[in-house]
Design an enzyme around this catalytic site. Sequence first.
Site, PDB file in Angstrom:
ATOM      1  N   GLU A 126     -61.251  69.455  15.537  1.00  0.00           N
ATOM      2  CA  GLU A 126     -61.038  68.119  14.979  1.00  0.00           C
ATOM      3  C   GLU A 126     -60.220  68.299  13.715  1.00  0.00           C
ATOM      4  O   GLU A 126     -60.706  68.839  12.711  1.00  0.00           O
ATOM      5  CB  GLU A 126     -62.387  67.465  14.672  1.00  0.00           C
ATOM      6  CG  GLU A 126     -63.215  67.246  15.931  1.00  0.00           C
ATOM      7  CD  GLU A 126     -64.684  66.985  15.648  1.00  0.00           C
ATOM      8  OE1 GLU A 126     -65.110  67.167  14.485  1.00  0.00           O
ATOM      9  OE2 GLU A 126     -65.398  66.630  16.586  1.00  0.00           O
TER      10      GLU A 126
ATOM     11  N   ASP B 161     -67.129  59.544  24.550  1.00  0.00           N
ATOM     12  CA  ASP B 161     -67.984  59.919  23.426  1.00  0.00           C
ATOM     13  C   ASP B 161     -69.303  59.171  23.578  1.00  0.00           C
ATOM     14  O   ASP B 161     -69.317  57.953  23.819  1.00  0.00           O
ATOM     15  CB  ASP B 161     -67.318  59.552  22.107  1.00  0.00           C
ATOM     16  CG  ASP B 161     -66.045  60.355  21.874  1.00  0.00           C
ATOM     17  OD1 ASP B 161     -66.076  61.579  22.074  1.00  0.00           O
ATOM     18  OD2 ASP B 161     -65.018  59.744  21.505  1.00  0.00           O
TER      19      ASP B 161
END
Length: 258
Positions: free
Chosen positions: A129, A10
């Site tokens: 998500e 990330d």
Amino acid sequence: MNRRLIARLDVKMEHLIKGVHLEGWRKMGDPRERARAYYSQGADELLYMDVVASLYGRNNLSGIVRQVASEVFVPITVGGGIRSLDAVRELLSVGADKVAVNTAATIDPTILSVISDTYGSQATVLSIEAKRQPNGGWEAMTDNGRNHSGRDAVAWAVEGQKHGAGEILITSIDQDGTGRGMDAALIASVAREVDIPVIASGGVGAASDVVKVLSNPDVSAVAIAGALHRDKLTLADVRTACRSAGIATRSTELEVAE
């Protein structure tokens, strides 16, 4: 079928970061150096996610991907802020093999069809998500877990496949960054309902967490982030644990040499 071990990176601006529940980020190093390290450890793929792309309205990883793709010879998936075919074209042109789409697809699922029709389903990943709901089930969240989509995560995975997604990346917001294990129920629920590869993400703290999830034959891959960044695990550790549990993974050059 060999299961894949994926290193997830990330990125915020130029920094590799990691948070808990997709927030509270801390800097973890250079996303290029870590990619090279994980490649050397035998990563089957790399997954780059721009965590602030929604704030800027575009994915900002082109420079990083261009450099890494010239040095790392495994598939690279890039996600975050992908809202158009032009954005996909740019990322594929600098070395990405696949793109992961979340927010834009929840607004207009046909973007998955457009990408799939243009570049193939193998280049089209639906990123979900998922956040567990008090009354059961999971909601698909958007904008790096900040906003509600109103979509049931499992049903959305099924719809995404119908629109041309060739893979599902399912990230548990509840488990992300905790190192307490993955949401096996979420992962199994999604994998049971779709006929395309499922990548599980969120919560790996030990090699046994990966083994537990990959013991489900419907799960194709696990993406690991924080445990690798903090050097709690290496991909070699995970591969050895999988092999001991009878889970087939790719043999690395190092293992062949041994």
